[in-house]
Each structure stands twice: as C-alpha cells, then as structure tokens.
Design a protein around this motif. Structure first.
Motif, PDB file in Angstrom:
ATOM      1  N   ALA A 183       0.830  -1.213   0.000  1.00 38.40           N
ATOM      2  CA  ALA A 183       0.000   0.000   0.000  1.00 38.40           C
ATOM      3  C   ALA A 183       0.860   1.257   0.000  1.00 38.40           C
ATOM      4  CB  ALA A 183      -0.921  -0.001   1.213  1.00 38.40           C
ATOM      5  N   TRP A 184       1.964   1.228   0.725  1.00 37.16           N
ATOM      6  CA  TRP A 184       2.820   2.407   0.824  1.00 37.16           C
ATOM      7  C   TRP A 184       3.482   2.731  -0.511  1.00 37.16           C
ATOM      8  CZ3 TRP A 184       3.568   5.923   4.562  1.00 37.16           C
ATOM      9  CH2 TRP A 184       4.654   6.767   4.432  1.00 37.16           C
ATOM     10  N   THR A 185       3.971   1.696  -1.202  1.00 36.03           N
ATOM     11  CA  THR A 185       4.670   1.930  -2.464  1.00 36.03           C
ATOM     12  C   THR A 185       3.721   2.064  -3.637  1.00 36.03           C
ATOM     13  OG1 THR A 185       4.926  -0.448  -2.849  1.00 36.03           O
ATOM     14  CG2 THR A 185       6.728   0.697  -1.695  1.00 36.03           C
ATOM     15  N   GLY A 186       2.482   1.661  -3.461  1.00 32.18           N
ATOM     16  CA  GLY A 186       1.516   1.748  -4.548  1.00 32.18           C
ATOM     17  C   GLY A 186       1.665   0.643  -5.568  1.00 32.18           C
ATOM     18  N   ARG A 187       2.392  -0.369  -5.228  1.00 32.45           N
ATOM     19  CA  ARG A 187       2.586  -1.479  -6.164  1.00 32.45           C
ATOM     20  C   ARG A 187       1.367  -2.378  -6.139  1.00 32.45           C
ATOM     21  NH1 ARG A 187       8.844  -2.649  -5.767  1.00 32.45           N
ATOM     22  NH2 ARG A 187       9.436  -0.552  -6.356  1.00 32.45           N
ATOM     23  N   LEU A 197     -10.480  -2.997  -5.233  1.00 33.30           N
ATOM     24  CA  LEU A 197     -10.282  -4.127  -4.318  1.00 33.30           C
ATOM     25  C   LEU A 197      -8.932  -4.042  -3.612  1.00 33.30           C
ATOM     26  CD1 LEU A 197     -11.820  -7.076  -6.342  1.00 33.30           C
ATOM     27  CD2 LEU A 197     -12.760  -5.943  -4.333  1.00 33.30           C
ATOM     28  N   ALA A 198      -7.913  -3.569  -4.315  1.00 36.24           N
ATOM     29  CA  ALA A 198      -6.604  -3.413  -3.671  1.00 36.24           C
ATOM     30  C   ALA A 198      -6.689  -2.400  -2.537  1.00 36.24           C
ATOM     31  CB  ALA A 198      -5.565  -2.985  -4.701  1.00 36.24           C
ATOM     32  N   HIS A 199      -7.413  -1.304  -2.754  1.00 32.98           N
ATOM     33  CA  HIS A 199      -7.577  -0.313  -1.679  1.00 32.98           C
ATOM     34  C   HIS A 199      -8.347  -0.911  -0.498  1.00 32.98           C
ATOM     35  CE1 HIS A 199      -5.862   3.214  -3.469  1.00 32.98           C
ATOM     36  NE2 HIS A 199      -6.582   3.074  -4.568  1.00 32.98           N
ATOM     37  N   ALA A 200      -9.420  -1.614  -0.793  1.00 31.89           N
ATOM     38  CA  ALA A 200     -10.251  -2.178   0.283  1.00 31.89           C
ATOM     39  C   ALA A 200      -9.510  -3.240   1.087  1.00 31.89           C
ATOM     40  CB  ALA A 200     -11.526  -2.768  -0.308  1.00 31.89           C
ATOM     41  N   PHE A 201      -8.762  -4.096   0.396  1.00 28.33           N
ATOM     42  CA  PHE A 201      -8.105  -5.194   1.094  1.00 28.33           C
ATOM     43  C   PHE A 201      -6.779  -4.797   1.735  1.00 28.33           C
ATOM     44  CE2 PHE A 201     -10.595  -8.065  -1.917  1.00 28.33           C
ATOM     45  CZ  PHE A 201     -11.621  -8.174  -1.016  1.00 28.33           C
ATOM     46  N   CYS A 202      -6.274  -3.610   1.453  1.00 30.42           N
ATOM     47  CA  CYS A 202      -5.085  -3.129   2.173  1.00 30.42           C
ATOM     48  C   CYS A 202      -5.453  -2.538   3.524  1.00 30.42           C
ATOM     49  CB  CYS A 202      -4.335  -2.098   1.329  1.00 30.42           C
ATOM     50  SG  CYS A 202      -3.343  -2.858   0.052  1.00 30.42           S
ATOM     51  N   ALA A 203      -6.695  -2.125   3.695  1.00 28.65           N
ATOM     52  CA  ALA A 203      -7.123  -1.591   4.994  1.00 28.65           C
ATOM     53  C   ALA A 203      -7.357  -2.709   6.005  1.00 28.65           C
ATOM     54  CB  ALA A 203      -8.399  -0.764   4.829  1.00 28.65           C
ATOM     55  N   ALA A 204      -7.724  -3.894   5.530  1.00 24.57           N
ATOM     56  CA  ALA A 204      -8.067  -4.997   6.430  1.00 24.57           C
ATOM     57  C   ALA A 204      -6.909  -5.457   7.322  1.00 24.57           C
ATOM     58  CB  ALA A 204      -8.621  -6.166   5.625  1.00 24.57           C
ATOM     59  N   PRO A 205      -5.677  -5.616   6.823  1.00 26.44           N
ATOM     60  CA  PRO A 205      -4.603  -6.025   7.739  1.00 26.44           C
ATOM     61  C   PRO A 205      -4.309  -4.994   8.826  1.00 26.44           C
ATOM     62  CG  PRO A 205      -3.934  -6.397   5.496  1.00 26.44           C
ATOM     63  CD  PRO A 205      -5.211  -5.639   5.439  1.00 26.44           C
ATOM     64  N   ASP A 245      -5.463   4.751   5.098  1.00 24.65           N
ATOM     65  CA  ASP A 245      -5.881   3.957   3.940  1.00 24.65           C
ATOM     66  C   ASP A 245      -7.358   4.158   3.630  1.00 24.65           C
ATOM     67  OD1 ASP A 245      -5.006   2.043   1.916  1.00 24.65           O
ATOM     68  OD2 ASP A 245      -6.517   0.748   2.841  1.00 24.65           O
ATOM     69  N   LEU A 246      -8.190   4.241   4.653  1.00 25.79           N
ATOM     70  CA  LEU A 246      -9.614   4.490   4.404  1.00 25.79           C
ATOM     71  C   LEU A 246      -9.840   5.887   3.814  1.00 25.79           C
ATOM     72  CD1 LEU A 246     -11.281   2.792   7.491  1.00 25.79           C
ATOM     73  CD2 LEU A 246     -11.312   2.005   5.126  1.00 25.79           C
ATOM     74  N   LEU A 247      -9.088   6.872   4.271  1.00 23.64           N
ATOM     75  CA  LEU A 247      -9.209   8.212   3.692  1.00 23.64           C
ATOM     76  C   LEU A 247      -8.699   8.240   2.245  1.00 23.64           C
ATOM     77  CD1 LEU A 247      -8.198  10.467   6.700  1.00 23.64           C
ATOM     78  CD2 LEU A 247     -10.483  10.150   5.720  1.00 23.64           C
ATOM     79  N   TRP A 248      -7.620   7.509   1.988  1.00 20.90           N
ATOM     80  CA  TRP A 248      -7.103   7.426   0.617  1.00 20.90           C
ATOM     81  C   TRP A 248      -8.116   6.729  -0.288  1.00 20.90           C
ATOM     82  CZ3 TRP A 248      -3.103   9.591  -1.815  1.00 20.90           C
ATOM     83  CH2 TRP A 248      -2.761   9.096  -3.062  1.00 20.90           C
ATOM     84  N   THR A 249      -8.732   5.687   0.200  1.00 18.97           N
ATOM     85  CA  THR A 249      -9.760   4.986  -0.583  1.00 18.97           C
ATOM     86  C   THR A 249     -10.925   5.923  -0.862  1.00 18.97           C
ATOM     87  OG1 THR A 249      -9.133   2.889   0.424  1.00 18.97           O
ATOM     88  CG2 THR A 249     -11.285   2.977  -0.610  1.00 18.97           C
ATOM     89  N   ARG A 250     -11.318   6.692   0.116  1.00 19.74           N
ATOM     90  CA  ARG A 250     -12.411   7.666  -0.079  1.00 19.74           C
ATOM     91  C   ARG A 250     -12.050   8.667  -1.163  1.00 19.74           C
ATOM     92  NH1 ARG A 250     -13.668  12.782   1.688  1.00 19.74           N
ATOM     93  NH2 ARG A 250     -15.894  13.204   1.915  1.00 19.74           N
ATOM     94  N   ARG A 251     -10.831   9.157  -1.134  1.00 20.97           N
ATOM     95  CA  ARG A 251     -10.386  10.119  -2.143  1.00 20.97           C
ATOM     96  C   ARG A 251     -10.420   9.516  -3.542  1.00 20.97           C
ATOM     97  NH1 ARG A 251      -5.372  10.680  -4.294  1.00 20.97           N
ATOM     98  NH2 ARG A 251      -4.925  12.676  -5.273  1.00 20.97           N
ATOM     99  N   GLU A 252      -9.914   8.304  -3.681  1.00 21.36           N
ATOM    100  CA  GLU A 252      -9.890   7.657  -4.996  1.00 21.36           C
ATOM    101  C   GLU A 252     -11.296   7.340  -5.494  1.00 21.36           C
ATOM    102  OE1 GLU A 252      -7.260   6.997  -7.063  1.00 21.36           O
ATOM    103  OE2 GLU A 252      -6.103   8.224  -5.671  1.00 21.36           O
ATOM    104  N   LEU A 262     -17.748   2.544  -0.151  1.00 23.47           N
ATOM    105  CA  LEU A 262     -17.042   3.049   1.025  1.00 23.47           C
ATOM    106  C   LEU A 262     -17.576   2.424   2.315  1.00 23.47           C
ATOM    107  CD1 LEU A 262     -16.601   6.800   0.112  1.00 23.47           C
ATOM    108  CD2 LEU A 262     -14.827   5.063   0.288  1.00 23.47           C
ATOM    109  N   TRP A 263     -18.898   2.282   2.420  1.00 23.01           N
ATOM    110  CA  TRP A 263     -19.467   1.630   3.597  1.00 23.01           C
ATOM    111  C   TRP A 263     -19.053   0.161   3.666  1.00 23.01           C
ATOM    112  CZ3 TRP A 263     -20.738   3.851   7.766  1.00 23.01           C
ATOM    113  CH2 TRP A 263     -21.266   5.132   7.765  1.00 23.01           C
ATOM    114  N   SER A 264     -18.978  -0.505   2.524  1.00 22.24           N
ATOM    115  CA  SER A 264     -18.517  -1.902   2.521  1.00 22.24           C
ATOM    116  C   SER A 264     -17.081  -1.999   3.003  1.00 22.24           C
ATOM    117  CB  SER A 264     -18.626  -2.489   1.110  1.00 22.24           C
ATOM    118  OG  SER A 264     -19.958  -2.590   0.713  1.00 22.24           O
TER     119      SER A 264
END
Length: 190
Positions: A38-42, A57-65, A99-106, A124-126
């Motif tokens: 998530a940090w490197t954006g890869r 999905l990458a944004h959503a699943f990076c917040a879970a860990p 990460d949640l704020l970044w996902t919201r922005r995207e 976003l709610w999901s």
C-alpha cells in the motif's frame, strides 16, 4: 512475546508455544507485506489492478490487515499494558485511517454521475464494515492466542473468521458496481 501465558515443559505446551509463534509471525509478515504494498503503490500480484475493480479491491483489502493488527494489539494492550503493543496499535490504527481516507479520495474521483455516487457511497461503507470485521477477527485471534483456548474463545475465533470471509462478498460486489457505473474511461492514476 507470543507465548507469555504458555509455560511448562510438557509436549502440549511446546506445541502450543510453536503454534502461537507461527500465528504471530504469520500475522506480522502479512501485515508488513500489505503495508509495504500500500505504501509503495505497487499492485498486489493476485489482482488485475489495471482495471477499476482491481484498484478498488486493492484499496479495500489493504485496509483490512491494519484493522486486524490494530484489534490484535488492542486486546493485548488492554489486558497487559506494554509500550511495544501500544506503539504497534497506534501505527496500524494510523495506517488504517490513512488507507480508508485514501480509498475515499480515490472513490470520490470516480463518482461523476449520480449512479456512480450511490455506488461509491455503498463501496465506502462496505470497506468500513470489512475493516470492522477484520478488527473483530484480530481481537478474537488475540484473545484465543494469549488468554484462553476454551470453547467460547474458539467459537469466537471461528465466528469472526467466518464473518470476515463472508464480508469479502459485499466488497467485491460493490467494487464491481462502482466499476460498472464509472465506466472504462475513469481508470484512476496512482
């Protein structure tokens, strides 16, 4: 660190100590690797991140860990105050919020039409609820690992594992809805 409550020299205590070390090491390795991704954006290797749905999905699943480790360390910090667990909890809590704020922005960048705005809000709610499920799973793993392995802790761990597994479906469904509503011309840039 992971076997504070496991003492003794009998074979079952050794097996439980080894399992606790393996679970802790696995949690740390997964969390660090997803944090670095998530940090490197890869892109994550298993997802097609050239598509809108893959990036969502990458944004959503990076917040879970982040939520998982936050819940894991929160239980330990509440029961037995330790500055190491408090530091890890604060770092992963900050990562989760960022990460949640970044996902919201995207996601907001994709929401051009009224249909896309509704799909973006639902996505976003999901993401938030999936992070909450991961947080519950982290707390259940921590309670099972450090305090007791009785029936209720094992059931709690099984329940939160199942709920987190089931929670993947709404995230995927809402990512597909948002990708369909946004159209192929709105592929977000890094």
């Amino acid at each position: 660190m992971f076997f504070d409550r496991i003492v003794g020299s009998d074979p079952l205590a050794r097996i439980e100590r080894i399992l606790a070390i393996l679970v802790g090491t696995l949690l740390v390795a997964i969390s660090i690797s997803l944090f670095v991704a998530a940090w490197t954006g890869r892109p994550l290797a298993a997802m097609n991140t050239n598509s809108i749905k893959g990036k969502l999905l990458a944004h959503a699943f990076c917040a879970a860990p982040g939520a998982l480790v936050f819940g894991f360390c929160l239980v330990r910090t509440i029961q037995h105050f330790d500055s190491l667990y408090l530091t890890v909890m604060v770092l992963f809590g900050a990562f989760l919020v960022a990460d949640l704020l970044w996902t919201r922005r995207e996601v907001r960048r994709l929401a051009a039409t009224e249909t896309a705005k509704k799909a973006a809000t639902q996505f976003l709610w999901s993401c938030i609820f999936f992070s909450m499920l991961s947080f519950g799973l982290g707390m259940a793993v921590s309670g099972w690992n450090w305090f007791s392995t009785d029936f209720m802790r094992a059931f709690n761990l099984l329940f939160w594992s199942a709920m987190t597994g089931i929670g993947i479906y709404p995230v995927c469904r809402d990512a597909k809805r948002l990708a369909d509503a946004a159209g192929p011309s709105h592929i977000p840039s890094r």
